[in-house]
Motif scaffolding. Structure first.
Motif, PDB file in Angstrom:
ATOM      1  N   TYR A  83      13.909  42.287  12.907  1.00 44.36           N
ATOM      2  CA  TYR A  83      13.475  41.484  14.032  1.00 44.36           C
ATOM      3  C   TYR A  83      13.460  39.972  13.591  1.00 44.36           C
ATOM      4  O   TYR A  83      13.313  39.624  12.570  1.00 44.36           O
ATOM      5  N   PHE A  84      13.122  39.144  14.624  1.00 46.59           N
ATOM      6  CA  PHE A  84      13.249  37.959  14.589  1.00 46.59           C
ATOM      7  C   PHE A  84      11.564  37.550  14.132  1.00 46.59           C
ATOM      8  O   PHE A  84      11.002  37.951  14.705  1.00 46.59           O
TER       9      PHE A  84
ATOM     10  N   VAL B  38      20.070  33.692  12.032  1.00 48.79           N
ATOM     11  CA  VAL B  38      20.574  33.762  13.841  1.00 48.79           C
ATOM     12  C   VAL B  38      20.301  32.293  14.342  1.00 48.79           C
ATOM     13  O   VAL B  38      19.198  31.891  14.067  1.00 48.79           O
ATOM     14  N   LYS B  39      21.104  31.979  15.156  1.00 53.19           N
ATOM     15  CA  LYS B  39      20.976  30.674  15.809  1.00 53.19           C
ATOM     16  C   LYS B  39      21.041  31.283  17.363  1.00 53.19           C
ATOM     17  O   LYS B  39      21.961  31.830  17.765  1.00 53.19           O
ATOM     18  N   LYS B  40      19.881  30.908  17.877  1.00 54.05           N
ATOM     19  CA  LYS B  40      19.536  31.234  19.315  1.00 54.05           C
ATOM     20  C   LYS B  40      19.061  30.144  20.105  1.00 54.05           C
ATOM     21  O   LYS B  40      17.976  29.584  19.698  1.00 54.05           O
ATOM     22  N   ASP B  41      19.543  29.805  21.035  1.00 54.29           N
ATOM     23  CA  ASP B  41      19.178  28.733  22.032  1.00 54.29           C
ATOM     24  C   ASP B  41      19.000  27.523  20.990  1.00 54.29           C
ATOM     25  O   ASP B  41      17.983  26.740  21.155  1.00 54.29           O
ATOM     26  N   ASP B  42      19.881  27.219  20.202  1.00 50.13           N
ATOM     27  CA  ASP B  42      19.924  25.972  19.165  1.00 50.13           C
ATOM     28  C   ASP B  42      18.654  25.817  18.423  1.00 50.13           C
ATOM     29  O   ASP B  42      18.339  24.701  17.780  1.00 50.13           O
ATOM     30  N   GLU B  43      18.036  27.108  17.869  1.00 45.69           N
ATOM     31  CA  GLU B  43      17.463  27.127  16.850  1.00 45.69           C
ATOM     32  C   GLU B  43      17.630  28.282  15.907  1.00 45.69           C
ATOM     33  O   GLU B  43      17.965  29.347  16.160  1.00 45.69           O
ATOM     34  N   TYR B  44      17.516  28.042  14.562  1.00 44.80           N
ATOM     35  CA  TYR B  44      17.786  28.897  13.671  1.00 44.80           C
ATOM     36  C   TYR B  44      16.740  29.900  13.226  1.00 44.80           C
ATOM     37  O   TYR B  44      15.306  29.424  13.115  1.00 44.80           O
TER      38      TYR B  44
END
Length: 180
Positions: free
Chosen positions: A137-138, A163-169
């Motif tokens: 999980y994140f 993980v990079k999601k919506d410009d956030e690591y």
């Protein structure tokens, strides 16, 4: 847990876990087209359309038959209402599987994911003979980690900014449990 191989249904206290049907697509779309679910999911598109649901559901039966993955709709035992989904991938090369789940936001906090996850763990070990089940999980979704703890999984590690999601690591936190 009562598992019916013929029907591919797991019956538990309040829930049935069953294969998805094409007719579930509108409700899957409604539940998954939610930013709060998207932001905590690794592979989920947003916005989420009915076509996404139909494509996702299309291969479930074949994947189940070929034992590649077991994707169950989490439904109310009495009304049939769809609450979410729970999946167990088959990593047969390693005799283990990955557990993943999502619940529609309006149903959060009712214990459905925990109840379903306990049943799928039993399915993994008793029916499929897995040695280990893992989940991730994140770090931004600690509620998912609490579910993993409740079903007996132990933290195995954190992959920092994996993980990079919506410009956030985002850190991925891994949990696992061995057959007992």
């Amino acid at each position: 847990m009562a598992y019916s191989e013929e029907a591919r249904i797991i019956g538990i206290d309040r829930l049935f876990l069953r294969l998805f049907k094409e007719s579930d697509a509108p409700e899957v779309t409604r539940l998954r087209n939610n930013y709060n679910i998207y932001k905590n999911a690794l592979y989920l598109p947003y916005p989420y359309y009915k076509e996404d649901a139909l494509i996702w559901i299309k291969d479930h039966f074949e994947n189940f038959e070929e034992e590649r993955s077991f994707e169950f709709a989490i439904t109310d035992k009495l009304t049939g209402k769809l609450y979410g989904a729970i999946a167990l991938s088959n990593q047969s090369k390693f005799s283990n599987g990955e557990l993943a789940y999502w619940i529609g936001e309006e149903y959060w906090g009712n214990g459905y994911a925990t109840e379903a996850a306990e049943a799928v763990l039993e399915f993994a070990f008793a029916e499929k003979g897995y040695h280990k089940v893992f989940a991730r999980y994140f770090h931004t979704n600690p509620a998912s980690g609490r579910i993993m703890k409740k079903i007996g999984m132990k933290k195995e590690g954190t992959l920092k900014e994996h993980v990079k999601k919506d410009d956030e690591y985002i850190d991925l936190i891994f949990f696992g449990i061995l057959e007992q």
